[in-house]
Design a protein around this motif. Structure first.
Motif, PDB file in Angstrom:
ATOM      1  N   VAL A  54       0.846  -1.191   0.000  1.00 39.06           N
ATOM      2  CA  VAL A  54       0.000   0.000   0.000  1.00 39.06           C
ATOM      3  C   VAL A  54       0.882   1.243   0.000  1.00 39.06           C
ATOM      4  O   VAL A  54       1.725   1.415   0.879  1.00 39.06           O
ATOM      5  N   ILE A  55       0.668   2.091  -1.003  1.00 41.47           N
ATOM      6  CA  ILE A  55       1.424   3.337  -1.147  1.00 41.47           C
ATOM      7  C   ILE A  55       0.608   4.482  -0.579  1.00 41.47           C
ATOM      8  O   ILE A  55      -0.576   4.619  -0.884  1.00 41.47           O
ATOM      9  N   ASP A  56       1.242   5.302   0.240  1.00 42.06           N
ATOM     10  CA  ASP A  56       0.635   6.548   0.709  1.00 42.06           C
ATOM     11  C   ASP A  56       0.816   7.539  -0.430  1.00 42.06           C
ATOM     12  O   ASP A  56       1.910   8.064  -0.648  1.00 42.06           O
ATOM     13  N   LEU A  57      -0.249   7.796  -1.194  1.00 39.41           N
ATOM     14  CA  LEU A  57      -0.142   8.616  -2.390  1.00 39.41           C
ATOM     15  C   LEU A  57       0.315  10.041  -2.070  1.00 39.41           C
ATOM     16  O   LEU A  57       1.120  10.612  -2.806  1.00 39.41           O
ATOM     17  N   ALA A  58      -0.154  10.605  -0.965  1.00 41.16           N
ATOM     18  CA  ALA A  58       0.285  11.958  -0.593  1.00 41.16           C
ATOM     19  C   ALA A  58       1.794  11.977  -0.356  1.00 41.16           C
ATOM     20  O   ALA A  58       2.489  12.883  -0.819  1.00 41.16           O
ATOM     21  N   ALA A  59       2.314  10.992   0.334  1.00 40.35           N
ATOM     22  CA  ALA A  59       3.757  10.928   0.588  1.00 40.35           C
ATOM     23  C   ALA A  59       4.518  10.700  -0.716  1.00 40.35           C
ATOM     24  O   ALA A  59       5.575  11.295  -0.932  1.00 40.35           O
ATOM     25  N   ARG A  60       3.990   9.866  -1.598  1.00 41.02           N
ATOM     26  CA  ARG A  60       4.655   9.591  -2.884  1.00 41.02           C
ATOM     27  C   ARG A  60       4.749  10.856  -3.730  1.00 41.02           C
ATOM     28  O   ARG A  60       5.718  11.064  -4.455  1.00 41.02           O
ATOM     29  N   LEU A  61       3.734  11.712  -3.608  1.00 46.24           N
ATOM     30  CA  LEU A  61       3.727  12.958  -4.367  1.00 46.24           C
ATOM     31  C   LEU A  61       4.513  14.066  -3.679  1.00 46.24           C
ATOM     32  O   LEU A  61       4.606  15.179  -4.198  1.00 46.24           O
ATOM     33  N   GLY A  62       5.091  13.777  -2.507  1.00 51.32           N
ATOM     34  CA  GLY A  62       5.932  14.749  -1.824  1.00 51.32           C
ATOM     35  C   GLY A  62       5.183  15.700  -0.912  1.00 51.32           C
ATOM     36  O   GLY A  62       5.708  16.751  -0.550  1.00 51.32           O
TER      37      GLY A  62
END
Length: 146
Positions: A54-62
């Motif tokens: 599971v990817i934290d999309l907010a964290a992946r986008l910086g």
């Protein structure tokens, strides 16, 4: 040509993904953290006997880590033959757009986000960022968690 997209919100911004890449949308389930994974990999969950990274999309986008609550959702996508989940704030709706209405992302500003954007589309009086799912998962780091 028509494209069907699912729209959702992350950190106050509206994003979309091609509906054909989405396997299901799940209610929030707490994740099990994994050691030695990138900061944007929140952990793994059990998806009917399969380990789902599971990817934290907010964290992946910086944009910083998501403090997930039961109001959040996990969008389960198929990328490069592997299922993975994306933590989003909320899922909005399914929209249809013409492929030719997708515009290239800007080349200035938000350097951390632009590589993950396939394009921008004006849908129902709002600007929607269409994510490039393979680019989000381009590193092998997500596969390590699976």
């Amino acid at each position: 040509m028509h494209r069907e997209l699912i729209t959702f919100e992350v950190s106050g911004q509206i994003f979309a993904l091609d509906i054909m890449a989405i396997r299901e949308i799940r209610a929030w389930t707490p994740v099990t953290p994994m050691p030695r994974v990138p900061h944007y990999v929140a952990g793994v969950v059990n998806l009917r006997g399969t380990v789902l990274p599971v990817i934290d999309l907010a964290a992946r986008l910086g944009w910083g880590a998501t403090e997930a609550t039961p109001r959040h959702a996990i969008i389960v996508c198929q990328v490069h033959g592997q299922a993975q989940g994306l933590i989003v704030d909320s899922v909005s709706d399914i929209v249809t757009m013409q492929s030719e209405n997708l515009q290239a992302p800007p080349t200035a500003g938000q350097d951390e986000v632009v590589p993950f954007i396939e394009g921008l589309a004006a849908i129902e009086d709002r600007m929607v960022m269409v994510l490039d799912l393979p680019a989000l998962s381009s590193s092998g780091d997500v596969a390590i968690a699976a």
